[in-house]
Write a protein that holds these residues in place. Structure first.
Motif, short mmCIF file in Angstrom:
data_model
loop_
_atom_site.label_atom_id
_atom_site.label_comp_id
_atom_site.label_asym_id
_atom_site.label_seq_id
_atom_site.Cartn_x
_atom_site.Cartn_y
_atom_site.Cartn_z
N LEU A 72 1.24 -1.28 0.08
CA LEU A 72 -0.33 -0.38 -0.12
C LEU A 72 1.38 0.84 -0.13
O LEU A 72 1.69 1.82 0.29
CB LEU A 72 -1.01 0.19 1.25
CG LEU A 72 -2.02 -1.59 1.24
CD1 LEU A 72 -2.56 -1.17 2.81
CD2 LEU A 72 -3.56 -1.04 0.37
N PRO A 73 0.15 2.20 -0.38
CA PRO A 73 0.92 3.31 -0.80
C PRO A 73 0.90 4.30 0.42
O PRO A 73 -0.14 4.59 0.99
CB PRO A 73 0.54 4.69 -2.26
CG PRO A 73 -0.77 4.05 -2.46
CD PRO A 73 -1.00 2.43 -1.57
N LEU A 74 2.57 5.10 0.81
CA LEU A 74 2.28 6.25 1.99
C LEU A 74 1.59 7.28 1.96
O LEU A 74 2.11 7.74 1.31
CB LEU A 74 3.62 5.66 2.74
CG LEU A 74 4.06 4.53 3.42
CD1 LEU A 74 5.59 4.66 3.79
CD2 LEU A 74 3.20 4.42 4.81
N ALA A 75 0.58 7.33 2.33
CA ALA A 75 -0.55 9.21 1.83
C ALA A 75 0.10 9.94 3.14
O ALA A 75 -0.03 11.02 3.49
CB ALA A 75 -1.02 8.41 2.73
N GLY A 76 1.28 9.07 4.20
CA GLY A 76 1.82 10.18 5.32
C GLY A 76 2.21 10.06 6.91
O GLY A 76 1.81 8.30 6.60
N GLN A 77 1.91 10.50 7.84
CA GLN A 77 2.64 9.72 8.75
C GLN A 77 1.38 11.05 9.68
O GLN A 77 1.60 11.68 10.35
CB GLN A 77 4.44 10.80 9.29
CG GLN A 77 4.68 10.48 10.36
CD GLN A 77 5.76 9.83 11.11
OE1 GLN A 77 6.80 10.13 9.79
NE2 GLN A 77 6.25 11.39 12.58
N ILE A 78 1.63 10.16 10.95
CA ILE A 78 0.62 10.38 12.31
C ILE A 78 1.74 10.39 13.31
O ILE A 78 2.39 8.82 13.94
CB ILE A 78 -0.37 9.79 12.41
CG1 ILE A 78 -1.28 9.25 11.23
CG2 ILE A 78 -1.63 10.17 13.37
CD1 ILE A 78 -2.58 8.12 10.92
N ALA A 79 1.80 11.28 14.15
CA ALA A 79 1.94 10.98 15.44
C ALA A 79 1.00 11.27 16.40
O ALA A 79 0.16 11.92 16.29
CB ALA A 79 3.29 12.59 15.11
N ALA A 80 2.33 11.15 17.45
CA ALA A 80 1.49 11.11 18.63
C ALA A 80 0.84 12.78 18.82
O ALA A 80 1.82 13.91 18.73
CB ALA A 80 1.85 11.00 20.23
N ILE A 116 9.70 -1.22 3.42
CA ILE A 116 9.42 0.13 2.87
C ILE A 116 10.23 -0.47 1.21
O ILE A 116 10.80 -0.18 0.87
CB ILE A 116 9.32 1.12 3.29
CG1 ILE A 116 8.69 1.24 4.66
CG2 ILE A 116 9.20 2.12 2.53
CD1 ILE A 116 7.85 1.29 4.82
N THR A 117 9.26 -0.33 -0.10
CA THR A 117 10.56 -0.09 -1.20
C THR A 117 9.28 0.62 -2.31
O THR A 117 7.92 0.59 -1.96
CB THR A 117 9.92 -1.27 -2.21
OG1 THR A 117 9.74 -2.58 -0.80
CG2 THR A 117 10.76 -1.55 -2.46
N GLY A 118 10.31 1.51 -2.68
CA GLY A 118 8.86 2.93 -3.97
C GLY A 118 8.04 3.38 -2.98
O GLY A 118 6.58 3.73 -3.57
N GLY A 119 7.91 3.40 -1.57
CA GLY A 119 7.01 4.79 -1.18
C GLY A 119 6.06 3.24 -0.60
O GLY A 119 4.95 4.09 -0.33
N HIS A 120 5.57 2.27 -0.97
CA HIS A 120 5.10 0.86 -0.60
C HIS A 120 5.05 0.28 1.12
O HIS A 120 6.19 0.09 0.91
CB HIS A 120 4.55 0.30 -2.08
CG HIS A 120 3.75 1.29 -2.70
ND1 HIS A 120 4.29 1.96 -3.82
CD2 HIS A 120 2.44 0.65 -3.30
CE1 HIS A 120 2.76 2.24 -4.18
NE2 HIS A 120 2.20 1.26 -4.69
N VAL A 121 4.31 0.54 1.10
CA VAL A 121 4.62 -0.82 2.94
C VAL A 121 4.06 -1.90 2.18
O VAL A 121 3.10 -2.47 2.33
CB VAL A 121 3.53 -0.03 3.75
CG1 VAL A 121 2.15 0.03 3.84
CG2 VAL A 121 4.26 -0.88 5.35
N HIS A 122 4.80 -2.98 2.66
CA HIS A 122 4.53 -3.89 2.67
C HIS A 122 4.72 -5.23 3.49
O HIS A 122 5.74 -5.14 4.74
CB HIS A 122 5.73 -4.91 1.51
CG HIS A 122 5.83 -4.77 0.09
ND1 HIS A 122 5.52 -4.48 -1.04
CD2 HIS A 122 6.59 -2.89 -0.22
CE1 HIS A 122 5.66 -4.17 -1.80
NE2 HIS A 122 6.86 -3.08 -1.39
#
Lengths: 400, 400
Positions: A72-80, A116-122
């Motif tokens: 799945l492509p990474l859409a961003g990061q969520i921090a506490a 993580i490969t090419g902006g996708h998480v596996h």
């Protein structure tokens, strides 16, 4: 003269009729050691929202399954602390421990189980499942749950709950004000063989560590008038009066006559216990007066057994399970209590190869102050009872 | 990653090379809770002279025997604090508890066992014997005896001894200065979902009750520079540094990199324990840095198991017998620890009809702050070990 258990019962009954101390607000950073005077119910749940239990990636299980080896492509990061937007279709977010789960995500896979490969998480393993690594809102407690009850003595364990609930101040019982009075011409500077007065120092330190505000007085004469002045002053300023010495049958033992003159009523006079037989408890209006023996060892033990208990009652402290925590061990000594005297023996507790041993600390009697420093508590042998070496027994640990 | 017992051994070994804190003098009324930095030997015995154990009459046994039914004439009264003249031939003195025995007297008979007629004291029973009711000088301790050793933590039990020896001040170890640092953008006012920071409150209260002087810092950003500034400041002012959170593998976990940058060396990194696995201990010169997990339950338990022990070592506190006092009871639960993880379970201790029961307190995990308030201590289940319901087990009581 009453039996030990009867004396305790009389005191407990008397406490029923004495109002608890007034309350005050203190900031939570000052609240440790105080007794809570309000119930604390949760105004917000914990966790407050669904949050991640791990550093990892949040997504919808079904999306990951559908994506298969593509990931799945990474859409961003969520921090506490972030308030994330809802999860888009077919994407994942990197997410940190304690961060909110975006609406629509149903799973968090730990970072170390992904690549993580090419902006996708596996996923490295097929371990995604609904609810994985998600801490649900309210799983620890829900809004409205009882968190802490009044009567709870506060310590470090309770402060995070109070802070979490946004409490900056809490209602606690006021500290009891105590006057401790020693008396006797032997403490006067003009006595030819003047003594150092020990008991008010001992009792003040003990009761301060129980949270009381203690004032010490030494009446350095054998005059009834002087003693009356001091005790009258104490009755004005204190919630509890404690005297030490001057309650025997000697010609200079004025404490009880002076208190009677002031209108005090006797709850009990002398207790069938050793040490501490002279202990007498009086009531002056709604104030208790504990008249302790002059021998420091006896005064200390009476204060531990009677005064500390009373103090805790006066601030409405609910005895925690561990307050009655008696330490069990094998007695290394034998002892027989006289048929009419409950004995309290200073003992030390030693753990030796996994065995708990309870040893008798040698004492020369009620005046002994050295034995206190070698003891960790008391063993009670009730009147007429005995303890054999090798038997299991229970130690009442000193309140320090 | 090290085993729990190995982590404790590493810390203990490290403590050997860290100098104790400096000492200072405090007045004895301020000394409770502090650790003695000097040995106290008796400069005077107790009792300091032969004294009476009772209110009664002092005389020579042979004189009384000789006088028979006539009794002995009263020559005066001796009160505590008086320096009496030697006893004349064939007379008695009335004497009060604690008063000096006049030279030549060898016996005190209690007042209630005598009668007075015509100024003469008569015995009601023939019970006079040499030494009766006389407390001999030095019977409690002699000049030169060791009373208290350095490393003794002081409380009410020790103060009478110090006062008796004429100490107005004693040498104690200084209070350790500790900085506790939380970090993370989630604590910032600008965080969209700002958190209340709980851990510094919890840890400060715990360590203050251990006698430390604690300063709290919250670095409210995820910037390495900001964290470096705070930790650098702390290293200047504190004897011990404690961080909480920010030691995981997330992108905002900067604590360990910043400490390494500052020159800190790792003593151990992660421990095979639950909760508390992330705990990492570093050494910055001669200062220890305890990097605790961010989850408050885990931080609290790690502080109890590692920091409190270290603190006591730093002030040279000799572990009293009761410091290792484990509370024994019957387990009401079963638990199996994974083969590689030592588990610390929050438990409550209940005395029920004379039986000591140890119950498991439900917990949702390392973040749980509610379970701490329901627990009185921890049960340790070593890696690979198990506990069966009904077995005896030992609770480590919380230090509060």
């Amino acid at each position: 003269m009453v039996a030990y258990d009867e004396a305790q019962a009389l005191l407990a009954a008397c406490m029923q009729n004495i109002p608890l101390l007034a309350t005050e607000f203190v900031s939570i950073s000052q609240a440790s050691g105080r007794v809570l005077a309000e119930d604390i119910r949760a105004v917000m749940p914990r966790p407050e929202a669904d949050i991640s239990a791990m550093d990892g990636y949040a997504f919808r299980c079904a999306d990951m399954e559908e994506a298969g080896s593509v990931g799945l492509p990474l859409a961003g990061q969520i921090a506490a602390g972030d308030a994330p937007p809802p999860l888009g279709k077919g994407v994942a977010y990197s997410i940190l421990t304690g961060a909110r789960i975006p609406a629509g995500a149903d799973c968090v896979v730990a970072q170390e189980r992904t690549s993580i490969t090419g902006g996708h998480v596996h996923l490295l393993e097929q371990n995604a499942r609904n609810g994985l690594n998600i801490r649900r809102s309210g799983e620890e407690f829900c809004k409205g749950d009882m968190l802490l009850e009044h009567g709870q003595k506060l310590d470090w364990r309770h402060l995070p709950l109070l802070a979490h609930q946004g409490k900056e101040q809490v209602s606690v019982y006021k500290r009891p004000k105590i006057c401790v009075v020693a008396n006797g011409a032997e403490f006067g500077a003009t006595a030819t063989d003047a003594r150092t007065e020990l008991n008010t120092q001992l009792l003040a330190t003990m009761l301060q560590s129980e949270g009381a505000l203690v004032t010490r007085y030494v009446c350095r004469s054998d005059s009834m008038e002087d003693l009356h002045k001091v005790l009258h002053q104490c009755a004005q300023e204190a919630d509890i009066l404690i005297t030490t010495g001057g309650i025997s049958v000697g010609q200079t033992d004025h404490v009880l006559p002076v208190l009677r003159q002031m209108g005090a009523k006797c709850l009990f006079r002398r207790v069938k216990m050793r040490p501490g037989k002279p202990i007498t408890v009086m009531q002056l209006g709604q104030k208790m007066v504990f008249c302790l023996p002059g021998n420091p060892g006896a005064a200390a033990i009476c204060a531990q057994l009677f005064v500390v208990l009373f103090l805790r009652g006066l601030v409405g402290e609910k005895q925690e399970k561990n307050a009655s925590m008696l330490i069990e061990g094998q007695s290394s000594f034998s002892y027989v209590a006289a048929s009419d005297t409950t004995c309290f023996l200073p003992v030390s507790f030693i753990e030796d190869k996994g065995e708990n041993l309870i040893n008798l600390v040698p004492s020369v009697g009620a005046s002994d102050i050295l034995c206190l420093t070698r003891a960790t508590g008391l063993v009670k042998i009730s009147a007429g009872q005995s303890l054999q070496a090798g038997e299991m027994c229970k130690m009442i640990p000193f309140a320090v």
